[in-house]
Structure formats: structure tokens, C-alpha cells
Design a protein around this motif. Structure first.
Motif, PDB file in Angstrom:
ATOM      1  N   VAL A 186      45.765  22.426 118.863  1.00 45.33           N
ATOM      2  CA  VAL A 186      44.728  21.772 119.528  1.00 45.33           C
ATOM      3  C   VAL A 186      45.210  21.421 121.106  1.00 45.33           C
ATOM      4  O   VAL A 186      46.283  20.593 120.861  1.00 45.33           O
ATOM      5  CB  VAL A 186      44.075  20.485 118.748  1.00 45.33           C
ATOM      6  CG1 VAL A 186      42.997  19.882 119.629  1.00 45.33           C
ATOM      7  CG2 VAL A 186      43.331  20.965 117.558  1.00 45.33           C
ATOM      8  N   PRO A 187      44.626  21.554 121.979  1.00 43.79           N
ATOM      9  CA  PRO A 187      45.493  21.252 123.212  1.00 43.79           C
ATOM     10  C   PRO A 187      45.221  19.744 123.484  1.00 43.79           C
ATOM     11  O   PRO A 187      44.433  18.946 123.121  1.00 43.79           O
ATOM     12  CB  PRO A 187      44.462  21.929 124.341  1.00 43.79           C
ATOM     13  CG  PRO A 187      43.598  22.881 123.481  1.00 43.79           C
ATOM     14  CD  PRO A 187      43.435  22.668 122.156  1.00 43.79           C
ATOM     15  N   SER A 188      46.385  19.173 124.254  1.00 45.58           N
ATOM     16  CA  SER A 188      46.541  18.012 124.653  1.00 45.58           C
ATOM     17  C   SER A 188      45.408  17.796 125.531  1.00 45.58           C
ATOM     18  O   SER A 188      44.766  18.575 126.114  1.00 45.58           O
ATOM     19  CB  SER A 188      47.735  17.661 125.334  1.00 45.58           C
ATOM     20  OG  SER A 188      47.839  18.326 126.459  1.00 45.58           O
ATOM     21  N   PRO A 189      44.990  16.298 125.842  1.00 46.84           N
ATOM     22  CA  PRO A 189      43.960  16.057 126.594  1.00 46.84           C
ATOM     23  C   PRO A 189      44.018  16.705 128.225  1.00 46.84           C
ATOM     24  O   PRO A 189      43.166  17.556 128.890  1.00 46.84           O
ATOM     25  CB  PRO A 189      43.957  14.515 126.769  1.00 46.84           C
ATOM     26  CG  PRO A 189      44.484  14.108 125.738  1.00 46.84           C
ATOM     27  CD  PRO A 189      45.505  15.183 125.227  1.00 46.84           C
ATOM     28  N   ALA A 190      45.207  16.695 128.903  1.00 45.74           N
ATOM     29  CA  ALA A 190      45.532  17.179 130.077  1.00 45.74           C
ATOM     30  C   ALA A 190      45.440  18.695 129.950  1.00 45.74           C
ATOM     31  O   ALA A 190      44.822  19.300 130.759  1.00 45.74           O
ATOM     32  CB  ALA A 190      46.955  16.872 130.614  1.00 45.74           C
ATOM     33  N   ASP A 191      46.083  19.366 128.996  1.00 47.24           N
ATOM     34  CA  ASP A 191      46.057  20.629 128.912  1.00 47.24           C
ATOM     35  C   ASP A 191      44.520  21.031 128.674  1.00 47.24           C
ATOM     36  O   ASP A 191      44.240  22.238 128.970  1.00 47.24           O
ATOM     37  CB  ASP A 191      46.919  21.123 127.742  1.00 47.24           C
ATOM     38  CG  ASP A 191      48.197  21.083 127.926  1.00 47.24           C
ATOM     39  OD1 ASP A 191      48.701  21.199 129.106  1.00 47.24           O
ATOM     40  OD2 ASP A 191      49.076  21.141 126.943  1.00 47.24           O
ATOM     41  N   GLY A 192      43.697  20.407 127.934  1.00 46.42           N
ATOM     42  CA  GLY A 192      42.241  21.162 127.652  1.00 46.42           C
ATOM     43  C   GLY A 192      41.559  20.864 128.798  1.00 46.42           C
ATOM     44  O   GLY A 192      40.696  22.044 129.021  1.00 46.42           O
ATOM     45  N   PHE A 193      41.674  19.797 129.761  1.00 50.25           N
ATOM     46  CA  PHE A 193      41.146  19.865 130.947  1.00 50.25           C
ATOM     47  C   PHE A 193      41.329  20.964 131.652  1.00 50.25           C
ATOM     48  O   PHE A 193      40.611  21.926 132.405  1.00 50.25           O
ATOM     49  CB  PHE A 193      41.494  18.623 131.747  1.00 50.25           C
ATOM     50  CG  PHE A 193      40.661  17.412 131.294  1.00 50.25           C
ATOM     51  CD1 PHE A 193      39.054  17.256 131.456  1.00 50.25           C
ATOM     52  CD2 PHE A 193      41.219  16.183 130.759  1.00 50.25           C
ATOM     53  CE1 PHE A 193      38.355  16.332 130.957  1.00 50.25           C
ATOM     54  CE2 PHE A 193      40.325  15.215 130.308  1.00 50.25           C
ATOM     55  CZ  PHE A 193      39.037  15.287 130.285  1.00 50.25           C
TER      56      PHE A 193
END
Length: 694
Positions: free
Chosen positions: A568-575
Motif C-alpha cells: 500500500v503506497p505511503s501517503p506521499a507516494d499515493g498522492f
């Protein structure tokens, strides 16, 4: 009302026999344990993190006692008198409940901030009509109601569920007893089948709602009736002889379940399967008590203090929560421990007095010969008087608001150049626009001031798999800007509507509640089964399929709990991943950094109302107000244009609550449409260079 005095005269003749089950001191002890858990949880939640399960213990007790009463009366007299049952319920429940509502409404008017007066009336009315649980259920799934300060009537949700059960269950019992069965044994069997079936259905519904992450599951009646049904099953089942060892094991195991549950049961996923912990615990204790109990248990629960606490548990439950809410506004500056001790002492004292002066006299001294009509008319009159009393807070608030609204309308009729954002720079700000010492919108109205389509037309709810699409501005415009994300981009819709009106651009929106535009997942979305991620996938597909869109503008709240898991992507990676999918396809993205956060529970609006002449004192220090914003880190990982919006709201030192006569925030985390409109030139200056590059 003229008949009310006669209802209180002690009768000359012997009192009539009452259909009551055998008194069990263990049940009183359960009441004492239940109310202790609830009160301690509300005062010092760290001591009993799950003390809220005391309410579930009450539900089982209520279901057991009411069903025992009905079955006992049917067995003893050969009939069940529904009218007499409701009269007993009125005498038992109404006096104390109505008294506390009326007193709390007046107390709240005296000590609570003005911003809460309207909610006092709304929830006080719902409590008197025994629909408070449905009001709270609606609020729990209403995104716009989140973050509203606690009401002193919230605890009436459980009383509302019980009263709804008391209305429905006796009717079902009576119909079954009259039309399906004849003998007592037949009645017991038929009614038992009915209540078991209803209990199973309600339990399944509760599990389904909690599994889906539906926040209303905690309050809605159909997810809670099974707990009262469990008590009813216990009452209707024929008790079989049990040895002392088995009775003792059952009773102490039940008490251990309740005690452990008050420490270990998590609020997440409750009620559902987790509610079996307190309910089964309570059922085991009641079963053991009805089967004969044990000498050791009977001695332990018969302690005078325990029995007294059980006696006053109803009144204690009613009084403690209004005091929890109101006392901090009286004992300002006192520590939580000291405030809690005051609340505890006052609650116990009021409970004791209410039990002695209100509960017992009206249960025991009402003349048996009084007609049901007299009792019910008196009850209706009391309810009407209390309903009138709880309208007072809103009436006073509305009268004050109307005066402020007139002043605000005069300001907006001819807005000065320094209205709102025109009065702030890095070096300083002006609280009021030139010559206008007024605040718009009025703090009482701020939560009702919403962007267009916030009612669901242009923003999906939290459980939806797709965001609705709305258009604003002239059709056929050469420039089309898409606004994408959660409510933290939706709040800028009035800004971009003003841009559209001045610059002739068209705005298309994809808004989803509690759903930042990202491939990372919020913890709340995972609990709901992932509708936000599915919606974001659909939005990305729609954006890439629309050749008319020239620019995507997004922002989101990222200071939340995120899923942390491999894959699951980290918050920064997800954005960054979500934005990059667009930019790689040639669609430019502008990211607005998240706005400052103000005080929780409407405390900022409370402050402004209290300091309307000088709302500058309600500003927050920049370092306290600026939230964690993973979008900033994500912007460095992707080819987007990041706009630092901090200067739109803050100087280098503070973030004011009112700027240029405009209230900046409608709650702790969203700006008002009125302030958003004054950001039009700043927003256009930020995005125009990106459009020019295309």
C-alpha cells in the motif's frame, strides 16, 4: 392538567397487585456496574477505555425485566393489559427524563457558548420525543455534522432505543398471546420463537452494518434491538435447575466478561460481534441469579452501597452527561481530575435526590384508581411544557443572529475592496474591513454556509464508489478546469466560481467526501471496504477520457490516519502516483497546499461569538495551526505545480479567525464560502501561469 393533583393523593384503599418478576439483587448490581462503567468512561476514559459497554448491559437488563413483567402478568391473570403497561412505563421513565431535559436546556442556555444553543433545542426536542438515536445516526453519516461539539443530550440515544422497544415489543407480545396461543405454555413458546427470530435478524443486521464500517450502526434501533431481545429470550426461557457450582461459574464468568470488556473492547467495529462481550456477560449473571445464585455472589451484590447505586442508576445516567458537558464552562481553568470529581459528586447527589423526590413518589403514590387517560394526559402535558422549555435556547439564539445578519447584509450589499483576503499579507492583517466592525457570515450560521452541491448533488457520500460530476461557468468556454478531491478542494468551489464569472472559464468538479485524490488509502476508507480508492480510479479514467479539460486543481486533507501495509503506497507516494498518471498523459496538475486547522469542536467560532468586538484574539499561532501535509512531499516526487496557500490565511506569525470582516472558517478545518470568494484573484494568479504554458 386540572386532574394532576388528584393523581398524587395517597389512596385510601389497598393498592392493587402488580405484575412484577421476583426481585434479584444481582440485577441491581449489574445496573451499578453498568452505570459506573459509563460514568467513569465519560469522566476519565483512560481508566475504563471501554466503559461505554455499560449501556449494552442496561439493554439486556431492560429486555429481561420488561419481558418478565409481561409473561408474569399473563401467567398470573390470564391476560396482558397493554394500556396498564404503558401507564407503568410513563410513570417509570417520563418524570426524571423530562426533568433532566428541561433543567439541562436552561443550564445550557446559561453556561454554554451561544453557538450551541440551536443544537440544545434540536437534540433536546429529539430526546423528549425519544428519537435521539436517529438524530445521532443521521449526524454520524452526515459529513457536514462531523466535528460539532458534544450535546448534553447525546446520552438519550440509549433511552430512545429502549422506549422504541417498549412500544413495539409489548404490541407483538399481545398479538401473539391473543391470536396464536391460548395457554401460558403456548404463549411462552410462540413468543419465544418470535423474539428469537427478531433477535437473530437484528444481530445479523448489526454485524453487517459494523462490518461495512457504517457509523450509524452504533445508534440505529435495528442494530441494537437484539441486545434487548437477548434479555427477552432469557426471560421467556424456562429455567432449569442448576447446581451451585454451575451457577457460580456462570455468574462470575459473566462479571469477568463485563469487567474485561470495559478495558479491552475497542470502539472500532462496535456493536456488532463485539457487543456479545457485555451482553453475554450480563445474560450469564441474570441466568445464574434466576436459577438461585450462590451465597457468595448474593452477599457480594447485596452490599448496601452497590444496591443504592443500582437504585439510582437511571437518574445517575441521566444527570452525569449534561454535567460532563457543562461543568468545564463553569470551572474554567480547573484540571480534568478536579472537574471530574465535581461532576461525579454533583451527579451522585442529583441522582439521589431525583430518586427520592421524583422517581419513587411517582411510581408508588399515584392513585391506582386514576384512569389511564388521566395519567397519559398528565404525561402529555408535562412533555409539552418541557418541549416549550427546550425551544428557548434556539429562540434566543435566533433573535441575536437576525440582528447580526442584517448588519452582514448591509456590508455585502456594497463590499469594500479590503473585504476578506484583501486584508491580509505576510506582514499583518486587519480584523475588520474599513469602516465595518461586523463579521460575515455570523458564526452561528457558518456551518450552514456551504458550497453549491454540498447537499450530495455535487459531492458523493463517504461510501460511494464514484464521485458525481458537476459543471459551473459558461458552456463552450475555451478553458476548462477540473477540481478533484475531498472537501478540502470542494471548499474552493466558490473561489473558482468567481474565477469563472470573471475570466469566462468553465469548472467541472469531482468531489468525494473523506477521499483525497490519491492511491494511498485512508484508514476509514479501508474500514468501509475501499470505496474511495474505487472512486479515485473512476475519476482518473474520466479525466483522461475528457479532452476538453485543460487543468486539474486538487487539494486534500492528509493529516489523517492512513493504511500502513506492504503493497500500500505511503501517503506521499499515493498522492504522487495519482497525479503522475495525469501528468504523464499530458494533463497538468496544480496542487493547493492544505489550509490551517483551527480549534476543534467549534471552539474557534465560540471564541469569535464571545469576542465579536475583537475577534483577533481568536487567531492561532502559525506553528500550531499548520497541519501535516503529505502533499508537499508528494509534489517533490512528481511533475506538478504546488501552490503554497499559507499566505492566503496567515501572516508570518498567526492565522486569524476573522480577516477583513469575514469569518474564515466554518468549522475546525474548512473555510467559509464567503472567505473563499475573496480568494478569487489569488487563485487565478496561481493557476494562470500554468494555463499559459499549455
Amino acid at each position: 392538567m386540572s386532574g394532576a393533583p388528584s393523581l398524587l393523593r395517597r389512596p385510601a384503599r389497598a393498592p392493587q397487585a402488580r405484575a412484577s418478576p421476583v426481585f434479584l439483587p444481582e440485577v441491581q448490581a449489574l445496573r451499578a456496574i453498568a452505570v459506573t462503567g459509563v460514568v467513569v468512561y465519560h469522566l476519565w476514559p483512560g481508566l475504563l477505555p471501554a466503559g461505554f459497554i455499560g449501556v449494552d448491559v442496561f439493554f439486556v437488563i431492560s429486555g429481561y425485566l420488561i419481558s418478565s413483567h409481561m409473561m408474569s402478568e399473563r401467567a398470573r391473570t390470564g391476560r396482558f393489559d397493554l394500556g396498564a403497561f404503558y401507564v407503568r412505563r410513563v410513570r417509570r421513565i417520563l418524570p426524571a427524563a423530562s426533568l433532566v431535559v428541561a433543567v439541562t436546556a436552561l443550564l445550557g442556555l446559561a453556561v454554554l457558548p451561544e453557538l450551541r444553543w440551536g443544537e440544545l433545542t434540536r437534540q433536546g426536542t429529539a430526546s423528549l420525543l425519544y428519537v435521539q438515536n436517529w438524530v445521532l445516526a443521521g449526524d454520524s453519516v452526515d459529513y457536514l455534522a462531523q466535528g460539532v461539539a458534544s450535546s448534553p443530550f447525546q446520552h438519550y440515544w440509549s433511552l430512545s432505543i429502549e422506549e422504541q422497544f417498549y412500544i413495539l415489543w409489548p404490541v407483538a407480545f399481545l398479538l401473539a398471546a391473543r391470536r396464536v396461543a391460548r395457554t401460558v405454555a403456548q404463549v411462552r413458546r410462540v413468543v419465544l420463537v418470535i423474539v428469537v427470530a427478531a433477535t437473530v435478524v437484528s444481530f445479523a443486521w448489526s454485524v453487517l452494518l459494523t462490518t461495512r464500517g457504517d457509523p450509524s450502526a452504533y445508534f440505529v434501533s435495528h442494530s441494537r434491538f437484539w441486545e434487548l431481545g437477548l434479555g427477552a429470550v432469557l426471560a421467556l426461557s424456562l429455567g432449569r435447575p442448576a447446581g451451585a457450582l454451575l451457577r457460580g461459574v456462570a455468574a462470575w464468568a459473566g462479571l469477568a466478561l463485563i469487567a474485561a470488556g470495559m478495558v479491552l473492547v475497542p470502539i472500532e467495529g462496535f456493536p456488532g460481534v463485539l457487543a456479545l462481550v457485555p451482553t453475554v456477560g450480563a445474560a450469564l449473571v441474570i441466568w445464574a441469579a434466576r436459577a438461585g445464585s450462590t451465597a457468595g455472589l448474593r452477599r457480594a451484590v447485596s452490599v448496601r452501597g452497590v444496591q443504592w447505586l443500582g437504585d439510582v442508576s437511571y437518574s445517575l445516567y441521566l444527570w452525569h452527561w449534561p454535567l460532563v458537558v457543562c461543568v468545564p464552562f463553569v470551572l474554567v481553568g480547573w484540571g480534568r481530575l478536579a472537574q471530574g470529581m465535581v461532576v461525579l459528586v454533583l451527579s451522585l447527589a442529583l441522582a439521589g435526590v431525583t430518586r427520592k423526590v421524583v422517581e419513587v413518589p411517582l411510581q408508588r403514590r399515584v392513585r391506582p384508581g386514576a384512569t389511564r387517560t388521566q395519567v397519559l394526559v398528565t404525561a402529555a402535558a408535562v412533555t409539552v411544557v418541557c418541549l416549550l422549555a427546550v425551544q428557548l435556547p434556539r429562540a434566543v439564539a435566533d433573535s441575536r443572529t437576525s440582528d447580526r445578519d442584517r448588519a452582514a447584509a448591509a456590508l455585502l450589499a456594497d463590499p469594500p475592496a479590503d473585504l476578506g483576503a484583501g486584508s491580509i499579507s505576510a506582514d499583518g492583517f486587519s480584523t475588520f474591513a474599513s469602516g465595518h466592525a461586523v463579521v460575515v457570515p455570523s458564526p452561528e450560521s457558518a456551518r450552514a454556509e456551504l458550497p453549491d452541491g454540498a447537499d450530495g448533488r455535487c459531492k458523493s457520500d463517504m461510501a460511494a464508489d464514484r464521485a458525481p460530476v458537476c459543471h459551473f461557468g459558461p458552456e463552450g468556454a475555451e478553458t476548462v478546469i477540473a477540481l478533484v478531491g475531498d472537501s478540502h478542494i470542494e471548499q474552493y468551489l466558490p473561489t473558482f466560481q468567481a474565477v469563472a464569472a470573471r475570466e469566462g472559464v468553465r469548472i467541472v468538479t469531482y468531489f468525494h467526501s473523506s477521499c483525497p485524490f490519491s492511491t494511498a488509502q485512508r484508514a476509514t476508507d479501508a474500514a468501509r471496504g475501499g470505496p474511495c480508492l474505487r472512486s479515485n480510479d473512476a475519476t482518473t479514467e474520466a479525466l483522461l477520457a475528457d479532452p476538453t479539460i485543460d487543468l486539474v486543481v486538487t487539494s486534500g486533507r492528509s493529516a489523517v490516519d492512513w493504511v500502513v501495509s506492504p503493497g500500500v503506497p505511503s501517503p506521499a507516494d499515493g498522492f504522487a502516483e495519482a497525479w503522475t498518471e495525469l501528468t504523464d498523459a499530458g494533463l497538468p496538475v496544480v496542487v493547493l497546499s492544505d489550509n490551517p486547522l483551527m480549534l476543534p469542536d467549534d471552539a474557534t467560532s465560540d471564541c469569535v461569538l464571545e469576542h465579536l468586538d475583537d475577534p483577533g484574539v481568536c487567531a492561532r499561532v502559525v506553528t500550531d495551526a499548520m497541519p501535516v501535509d503529505h502533499q508537499i512531499e508528494a509534489a517533490a516526487l512528481s511533475d506538478v505545480d504546488l501552490v503554497d496557500t499559507s499566505s492566503w490565511f496567515c501572516t508570518v506569525t498567526v492565522c486569524p479567525a476573522v480577516i477583513g470582516s469575514v469569518l474564515v472558517y466554518r468549522d475546525a478545518q474548512h473555510i467559509t464560502p464567503a472567505y473563499a470568494r475573496t480568494l478569487e484573484s489569488r487563485a487565478w494568479d496561481a493557476i494562470q501561469p500554468v494555463l499559459v504554458r499549455q
